[in-house]
Design a protein around this motif. Sequence first.
Motif, PDB file in Angstrom:
ATOM      1  N   ARG A 100       0.828  -1.208   0.000  1.00  0.00           N
ATOM      2  CA  ARG A 100       0.000   0.000   0.000  1.00  0.00           C
ATOM      3  C   ARG A 100       0.864   1.262   0.000  1.00  0.00           C
ATOM      4  N   ARG A 101       1.907   1.289   0.836  1.00  0.00           N
ATOM      5  CA  ARG A 101       2.750   2.482   0.928  1.00  0.00           C
ATOM      6  C   ARG A 101       3.457   2.758  -0.396  1.00  0.00           C
ATOM      7  N   LYS A 102       3.993   1.712  -1.032  1.00  0.00           N
ATOM      8  CA  LYS A 102       4.685   1.905  -2.296  1.00  0.00           C
ATOM      9  C   LYS A 102       3.695   2.261  -3.408  1.00  0.00           C
ATOM     10  N   SER A 103       2.483   1.722  -3.357  1.00  0.00           N
ATOM     11  CA  SER A 103       1.456   2.090  -4.345  1.00  0.00           C
ATOM     12  C   SER A 103       1.157   3.578  -4.272  1.00  0.00           C
ATOM     13  N   ASP A 104       0.979   4.082  -3.049  1.00  0.00           N
ATOM     14  CA  ASP A 104       0.676   5.503  -2.884  1.00  0.00           C
ATOM     15  C   ASP A 104       1.814   6.370  -3.420  1.00  0.00           C
ATOM     16  N   ALA A 105       3.067   5.953  -3.178  1.00  0.00           N
ATOM     17  CA  ALA A 105       4.216   6.731  -3.649  1.00  0.00           C
ATOM     18  C   ALA A 105       4.281   6.736  -5.178  1.00  0.00           C
ATOM     19  N   LEU A 106       4.035   5.597  -5.798  1.00  0.00           N
ATOM     20  CA  LEU A 106       4.068   5.527  -7.265  1.00  0.00           C
ATOM     21  C   LEU A 106       2.939   6.344  -7.885  1.00  0.00           C
ATOM     22  N   ILE A 107       1.772   6.307  -7.273  1.00  0.00           N
ATOM     23  CA  ILE A 107       0.643   7.056  -7.811  1.00  0.00           C
ATOM     24  C   ILE A 107       0.898   8.550  -7.720  1.00  0.00           C
ATOM     25  N   ARG A 108       1.519   8.996  -6.637  1.00  0.00           N
ATOM     26  CA  ARG A 108       1.852  10.417  -6.530  1.00  0.00           C
ATOM     27  C   ARG A 108       2.812  10.837  -7.643  1.00  0.00           C
ATOM     28  N   LYS A 109       3.750   9.963  -7.994  1.00  0.00           N
ATOM     29  CA  LYS A 109       4.669  10.269  -9.084  1.00  0.00           C
ATOM     30  C   LYS A 109       3.941  10.315 -10.424  1.00  0.00           C
ATOM     31  N   LEU A 110       2.981   9.416 -10.617  1.00  0.00           N
ATOM     32  CA  LEU A 110       2.199   9.436 -11.853  1.00  0.00           C
ATOM     33  C   LEU A 110       1.348  10.703 -11.927  1.00  0.00           C
ATOM     34  N   GLU A 111       0.826  11.136 -10.788  1.00  0.00           N
ATOM     35  CA  GLU A 111       0.035  12.369 -10.770  1.00  0.00           C
ATOM     36  C   GLU A 111       0.870  13.570 -11.194  1.00  0.00           C
ATOM     37  N   SER A 112       2.162  13.542 -10.879  1.00  0.00           N
ATOM     38  CA  SER A 112       3.023  14.678 -11.223  1.00  0.00           C
ATOM     39  C   SER A 112       3.243  14.806 -12.728  1.00  0.00           C
ATOM     40  N   LEU A 113       2.862  13.806 -13.501  1.00  0.00           N
ATOM     41  CA  LEU A 113       2.986  13.855 -14.951  1.00  0.00           C
ATOM     42  C   LEU A 113       1.806  14.580 -15.602  1.00  0.00           C
ATOM     43  N   SER A 114       0.839  14.981 -14.793  1.00  0.00           N
ATOM     44  CA  SER A 114      -0.328  15.687 -15.304  1.00  0.00           C
ATOM     45  C   SER A 114      -0.446  17.047 -14.619  1.00  0.00           C
ATOM     46  N   SER A 115      -1.421  17.835 -15.032  1.00  0.00           N
ATOM     47  CA  SER A 115      -1.700  19.090 -14.341  1.00  0.00           C
ATOM     48  C   SER A 115      -2.388  18.782 -13.013  1.00  0.00           C
ATOM     49  N   VAL A 116      -2.431  19.774 -12.128  1.00  0.00           N
ATOM     50  CA  VAL A 116      -3.082  19.562 -10.830  1.00  0.00           C
ATOM     51  C   VAL A 116      -4.570  19.280 -11.023  1.00  0.00           C
ATOM     52  N   HIS A 117      -5.157  19.810 -12.065  1.00  0.00           N
ATOM     53  CA  HIS A 117      -6.577  19.593 -12.333  1.00  0.00           C
ATOM     54  C   HIS A 117      -6.823  18.139 -12.767  1.00  0.00           C
ATOM     55  N   GLN A 118      -5.963  17.625 -13.644  1.00  0.00           N
ATOM     56  CA  GLN A 118      -6.095  16.240 -14.080  1.00  0.00           C
ATOM     57  C   GLN A 118      -5.755  15.271 -12.959  1.00  0.00           C
ATOM     58  N   ALA A 119      -4.848  15.668 -12.076  1.00  0.00           N
ATOM     59  CA  ALA A 119      -4.457  14.814 -10.959  1.00  0.00           C
ATOM     60  C   ALA A 119      -5.645  14.500 -10.069  1.00  0.00           C
ATOM     61  N   ARG A 120      -6.601  15.412  -9.963  1.00  0.00           N
ATOM     62  CA  ARG A 120      -7.795  15.147  -9.154  1.00  0.00           C
ATOM     63  C   ARG A 120      -8.604  13.997  -9.747  1.00  0.00           C
ATOM     64  N   GLN A 121      -8.628  13.910 -11.072  1.00  0.00           N
ATOM     65  CA  GLN A 121      -9.318  12.784 -11.707  1.00  0.00           C
ATOM     66  C   GLN A 121      -8.600  11.476 -11.430  1.00  0.00           C
ATOM     67  N   LEU A 122      -7.277  11.531 -11.380  1.00  0.00           N
ATOM     68  CA  LEU A 122      -6.514  10.327 -11.062  1.00  0.00           C
ATOM     69  C   LEU A 122      -6.774   9.890  -9.632  1.00  0.00           C
ATOM     70  N   GLN A 123      -6.944  10.840  -8.718  1.00  0.00           N
ATOM     71  CA  GLN A 123      -7.230  10.506  -7.335  1.00  0.00           C
ATOM     72  C   GLN A 123      -8.582   9.817  -7.214  1.00  0.00           C
TER      73      GLN A 123
END
Length: 333
Positions: free
Chosen positions: A100-123
């Motif tokens: 779970r901890r590593k999943s959260d870290a990887l997802i945060r890195k993937l979110e950084s590849l988008s805008s903050v607005h698109q990152a909300r959709q990823l969340q």
Amino acid sequence: MARSPNQKRKLLCLCQLLWERTDEEHPLTVQELIDALEGMDIHAERKSIYDDMETLRTFGLDVQSRKGKAPGWFLGERPFELPELKLLVDAVQACRFITRRKSDALIRKLESLSSVHQARQLQRQVYVAGRVKAMNESVYYTIDKLHTALNARRAVTFKYFEYNMRKEKVFRRDGKRYAVSPYGLIWDNENYYLAGFDHARREMRHYRVDKMAELAVTCLPLQGDEACRNFDIASYSQKHFGMFSGREGQVRLRCRSHLVGVVLDRFGQEAILIPDGEDRFTVTVSAVVSPQFLGWIFGLGDGVEVCSPAWAVDELNAQLQAVQRLYRKEESL
């Protein structure tokens, strides 16, 4: 006007603003860009913004401008499109071998590849209730070491464990290290497996990566016979249902016609289907007859019949009788 000491950062900050705060649906006007730069203690004039955008475009960024009801500048094409990022996020979240901890870290890195607005959709895409995750945090780095060993064609050593009723690690072979020549990594049934030649048993075997501990890449070259050197990882994973071991052979199945899709999904489009009567067909597949394989057969009920070889039919009957004895025993209590 004298240049402020932060002018050298201006182009980099503009790039950061475009990357983090803009997309096609969320452009920033020239005035908004100027205000954002002022917040970073960088003075900018309208004309210089236009020049800077052209410089960033020349550099290779897909900087676009739009007029009309929602005018402004935004970053168009990115290394990953939003649907692709959603797919990657869901794959990371679904992987049982990633904690779970590593999943959260990887997802945060993937979110950084988008805008903050698109990152909300990823969340919103992330949340999946009740997903079972691995308990072994080191698996992420173990996989990296195994790729290193595969590329360098070097053997590895590791300890291998199971969990007891108290969720404690219990090492196999009394904690002695396994020595294995790796020939491939398999992602099957939501787990990663190493397929390799076991130096002690002198045969090809597979091991769950999240049950390895203290893995080390050695300087020893790979061992194994000609079959190992011609190892077909796709064929190996297809034969082993759920990566369970057993006796391997050519198994002929007689199936009802409505199960064509099920058979092709499991054995591939190359499987040869031979009509047998009005509503049945036969197919011969290469499979390891394990409890998992027999469970797959049982799960299809009377839709599938094992025709040959005889030893496979015997194993199926033995498994069926063992289950029957279990329930007859409970009925007698």
